[in-house]
Structure formats: C-alpha cells, structure tokens
Design an enzyme around this catalytic site. Structure first.
Site, mmCIF file in Angstrom:
data_model
loop_
_atom_site.group_PDB
_atom_site.id
_atom_site.type_symbol
_atom_site.label_atom_id
_atom_site.label_comp_id
_atom_site.label_asym_id
_atom_site.label_seq_id
_atom_site.Cartn_x
_atom_site.Cartn_y
_atom_site.Cartn_z
ATOM 1 N N GLY A 57 -2.880 -3.772 -2.030
ATOM 2 C CA GLY A 57 -3.249 -2.735 -1.069
ATOM 3 C C GLY A 57 -3.399 -3.320 0.317
ATOM 4 O O GLY A 57 -3.523 -4.540 0.482
ATOM 5 N N CYS A 84 -2.785 -9.372 -6.071
ATOM 6 C CA CYS A 84 -2.985 -9.444 -4.619
ATOM 7 C C CYS A 84 -4.377 -8.918 -4.248
ATOM 8 O O CYS A 84 -5.381 -9.556 -4.530
ATOM 9 C CB CYS A 84 -1.863 -8.705 -3.907
ATOM 10 S SG CYS A 84 -1.757 -9.078 -2.141
ATOM 11 N N HIS A 175 3.087 -11.104 -6.086
ATOM 12 C CA HIS A 175 3.526 -9.840 -6.702
ATOM 13 C C HIS A 175 4.591 -10.116 -7.774
ATOM 14 O O HIS A 175 5.757 -10.309 -7.440
ATOM 15 C CB HIS A 175 4.085 -8.894 -5.637
ATOM 16 C CG HIS A 175 3.055 -8.365 -4.710
ATOM 17 N ND1 HIS A 175 2.378 -7.196 -4.947
ATOM 18 C CD2 HIS A 175 2.558 -8.857 -3.546
ATOM 19 C CE1 HIS A 175 1.505 -6.974 -3.958
ATOM 20 N NE2 HIS A 175 1.602 -7.974 -3.103
ATOM 21 N N SER A 229 21.178 21.587 -8.611
ATOM 22 C CA SER A 229 21.890 21.100 -7.427
ATOM 23 C C SER A 229 23.231 20.484 -7.781
ATOM 24 O O SER A 229 24.107 20.339 -6.933
ATOM 25 C CB SER A 229 21.039 20.043 -6.704
ATOM 26 O OG SER A 229 20.960 18.864 -7.479
ATOM 27 N N GLY A 230 23.396 20.083 -9.046
ATOM 28 C CA GLY A 230 24.613 19.388 -9.453
ATOM 29 C C GLY A 230 24.423 17.890 -9.536
ATOM 30 O O GLY A 230 25.284 17.177 -10.049
#
Length: 517
Positions: A57, A84, A175, A229-230
């Site tokens: 964060g 982190c 990370h 939408s396809g």
C-alpha cells in the site's frame, strides 16, 4: 463460492498489485478473495480462510493517516503473509521498529536467502536473484520471536518469519506477485500450499458449476436480457447464463455507432452459430447525439454507460417484464473503476461499472465480476465456444469513442475504422495476432505537415498500440518487427484518406494504461 474451496483472504491496503496477488493464487488453483483492509474480523472469519495475506500500500505505518484495519487479525491461528506495507504493519504491531530507509528501493533489487526451510523452499539457489521492490520504509528492528530470512543490500531484513508455531507470520519486503520477481510463483506456492495447506480445487470447471447454480437461484423464473457486445467477456457471460436458464434469456446487441469496421455484420454470423436467442438493435443515432462534441474521456465513458442502459431499458419494454440485465464485467474493470475493496486509487471509469446510473430499472447480474481475462478465456473453452471467439482481443465497451481522442464525429470514426482494420488484418495475416494480447489503432487529436505527390498536406495522425500481457493488469509493448510496422504504416497512409503520419506506442503498463483514454 469459498464454501466449496479452500480460500486465501487478501486484505487490501491500497496496492495496485493487490489484484495480482489474487490472480497468482488462483493460478495455483486455490480460491482467493480480496477484502478491504477495514473488513471486520467477523467477516474475515466467514470466509474460513486457510491463510491471510496483507497487501502492500502507499501509506507508511508511522503516519497518522494510515488505513484503519482489524488488527485483531494478528491473533488468528492461521498463517499470515505480509507483503511490503503488510510486512511493515506486522513488524509495527508486533513490537518491531519501522523507519525510513536511507535509500528508497523502487524496481529490481538483488535478494539473498538466509533460510530456505519453508517460504523459500525448493528454490534453485539462495541468491542473489532479482526481486521487485517498491518501498520507502524498512524494518529497523525485528519484533521479538522473529528472525530475518532474506536480505538485500539496502534492506538487511528483506524477509522475516516468526518462530511461534501458534501464530505463523511470514513477511516479504518485495512483491512476489509481479512477473519481475524471480521465483515469485514458487514463493507463493510455498505459502499457499506448503504453509497454509490449501487444496488445489479452484478450476473454471468448478466455477462454472457453482455459477450456474447461483444464477438459477438468483433469477428463478424471471426474464433476463444480456448485453452482448461480441467480445469474449459478454459471449462467455451469455453462454453461461443461457446454460443456466435457457429460453428465459434474450441477448441484445446494441450498435452504438462506435464499433469497428463491419462489426455488426461479422457478429451476426457469430451469434447465429450459438443456441441463444438474440436481437440486434441500431441505436447509433442516440449514442452519437449524446456524445456530441464531448472530448473528456471520463465524460465519454459515462455518457456511453447511460446510453447503454437506456437502450436496454427500451428493449426490455418490448420483450416484456424483464427484471435482470447480464453484463460481462471483469475483475480488472471493477478494480480500475472504483475503490470498493480498499483505499486503492481509481484509474478510470469503465462504462459497465462506474459509468452506470445510480438508479437503474434493471437489476444487474455480473457472473464474471471476480474473474480475470485469462480465466474468462478458460471458461469459454469449458463452455465450448469457438476458439476464434475465445482468443479474440479485448475491445472496450465505449468502443472507438475512447480511441478517437477528443471529440467523436462520423468523419473521424471512419478514418479510425479503416486504419484499425488494416492493422488487425496485417497482424492476422503475418501471424502476430495471437502473439499479442491486445492491438488497435487510435486517432490522435492533432494534425501534422506532410508531403504527398509533391504537395503539402496537413492531415491526421494514427497511433498504433500492441501489447503483450497475461491478465491486462500489467502489460509490455509488443516488439513487432520494424519491417512489419513499416508495411502497416505504408498501407494506412496510402489507403486511408486524411492520414499522413503513423506512430507506434512503446509504453508499458504501468505507468501507462493499455487504452489511451
């Protein structure tokens, strides 16, 4: 769905990588769920987690404005992994000392492992190997009962764990979820499977089975329309909903006037090959009139979102007594649109999430809302959809309206359609389409001087964008061959009237987004 699978709970403290943690865990075939950092302990326990992860964060644990959270979580008798900021949080609340690092670490750093008995078990070597850092604070003093298990040149305590077997804490300053960290997947695998003992039962087959049951239970005998939408997302949502409720579903394709070249004709053939009932509606005059001369990308997205809902409301009236609207909203759409799962920043509004009106006549059903793009493709295969449809590049809901930078007009749309069609045709013919995750053209809001036929021109500029990615949350620009780009540029300039310059976008995400608007 967590009741059917072992679950890892991720508490989100605002990292833009939080969704990647969830994705990496799912790649290990374990269910994961992201909850806001402020989630109560009771709600966390309702997920019956096998382990808990505290995300990174932007805040500092030493600042007054740090996110509020249920610190009682630290007393839970399940393994906890801090990443982190999550590591610093554990150190701070368990009696260690966190201070500002002499040198901030952003980007790659070299890690050396000091203890490879559990979290770093099975690595080829103890280092040094590359990890991805993003922090300004570091652990200055270990909490009592903890020991350092890895270090970097700038962080003597780059990873730590507790020796208390009742409360198992594992912490990483780097990370592991990002692709830039070597052995990141193995480290997460060691935590999820080895330390937490989670079972690998999360598959798209199990997701499909559970989702169908949920859809049937939610809808009952009501009529439903699906926003088609396809693209792969809406097709998968439609196919899954149709499998659940059959003839109660009517799929509606709205031509919004900002589709690609010959999109409606091509999609009609695709829809006809499926078993669900569909309708195709030309609403382009409504959309283009509403867009007018709007140039702000956020306003364009919200205008299109409102127009879609109005169009579906009109269609629902003709069908009669429709109660639900199905959309192919994905997890990245939700994460980037609204900070609903923690203090992470809003990147942009997606027309089918943040662009929806506050009051809608239809109730939303979003069966893919917790899935990433590659999971949706897997689900499409599970449903038996055609490979060409499943592997189709993503296309934004606002369509070409956010690829025509600035105001949208029929003339500017026509230029972009032709340029984009040439680019995609060449990618397919040269075998690069499947090697890229997404590719498209954009029309820039500028004109440049050129020379054609010994005459001066002052015409439009086309930008080409092609990226490689896994889930769309991060992406690298595709390193297409120069001779290929040269051919595409030559075709566009010669075949598309009004264009005299073509440029290629070589930015990655982050810091850029994939789309330009």
């Amino acid at each position: 769905m967590s009741i059917h699978h072992d679950t890892i709970v991720i508490l989100d403290f605002g990292s833009q990588y939080t969704q990647l943690i969830a994705r990496r865990i799912r790649e290990l075939k374990v269910h994961s769920v992201i909850l806001p950092a402020s989630t109560t302990l009771k709600s966390i326990r309702e997920c019956s987690p096998k382990g808990i992860i505290l995300s990174g964060g932007p805040a500092s644990v030493t600042s007054i404005g740090r996110p509020r959270w249920a610190k009682e979580v630290l007393q839970e008798e399940v393994p906890i992994l801090g990443i982190c900021y999550g590591m610093q949080l554990i150190a701070h609340y368990m009696g260690g000392r966190v201070g500002e690092a002499k040198h901030r670490e952003f980007g790659r750093s070299e890690l050396t492992v000091l203890d490879s008995s559990d979290l770093f078990k099975g690595l080829e070597k103890t280092g040094p190997f590359s990890v991805w850092m993003s922090h300004g604070d570091r652990i200055e003093k270990l909490p009592q009962g903890f020991k350092a298990i890895a270090r970097t040149g700038n962080s003597p305590i780059a990873a730590m764990k507790s020796a208390n077997h009742r409360h198992q804490f594992y912490c990483l300053q780097f990370h592991p979820e990002v692709a830039h960290t070597s052995h990141g997947k193995q480290i997460l695998n060691n935590f999820v499977h080895g330390i937490c003992g989670a079972k690998a039962t999360w598959t798209m087959g199990s997701f499909l089975h559970n989702s169908i049951n949920e859809i049937q239970g939610q809808i009952g005998r009501e009529k439903v329309i699906c926003a088609l939408s396809g693209g792969v997302d809406s097709m998968v949502a439609a196919a899954m909903t149709h499998r659940a409720i059959g003839k109660q579903l009517t799929c509606v394709f709205i031509d919004n006037g900002v589709m690609r070249k010959d999109e409606a004709k091509q999609l009609k053939k695709v829809f006809a090959s499926q078993h669900f009932h569909y309708r195709m509606v030309d609403a382009s005059p409504h959309f283009l009139k509403a867009l007018g001369k709007t140039s702000d990308p956020e306003k364009k997205r919200k205008i299109i979102g409102r127009q879609f809902i109005q169009a579906f409301d009109r269609e629902a009236k003709t069908i009669g007594k429709v109660k639900y609207l199905v959309q192919g909203t994905l997890y990245p759409d939700v994460i980037e649109s609204i900070s609903h799962k923690g203090p992470s920043a809003t990147i942009k509004t997606h027309h089918n999430v943040g662009g929806l009106p506050a009051k809608m006549k239809l109730k939303l059903i979003e069966p893919l809302r917790e899935l990433f793009k590659d999971e949706v493709r897997e689900l499409g295969k599970e449903l038996g959809l055609p490979v060409d449809m499943v592997q189709r590049h993503p296309f934004p809901g606002p369509g070409l309206a956010i690829r025509v930078l600035g105001s949208v007009s029929p003339e500017r749309l026509a230029i972009l359609r032709e340029a984009d069609s040439i680019f995609i045709d060449e990618l397919k013919s040269q075998g690069f389409y499947r090697k890229t995750w997404q590719a498209f053209a954009v029309l820039l809001p500028i004109r440049t001087v050129g020379v054609m036929g010994d005459q001066r021109t002052y015409e439009h500029v086309i930008g080409l964008r092609a990226v490689t990615s896994v889930d769309g949350m991060t992406a690298d620009w595709a390193q297409l061959p120069h001779d290929f780009l040269g051919k595409v540029s030559n075709r566009i300039i010669n075949e598309v009237k009004g264009v005299n310059r073509v440029v290629y976008d070589i930015s990655s995400k982050p810091p850029s987004t994939i789309e330009w608007e």
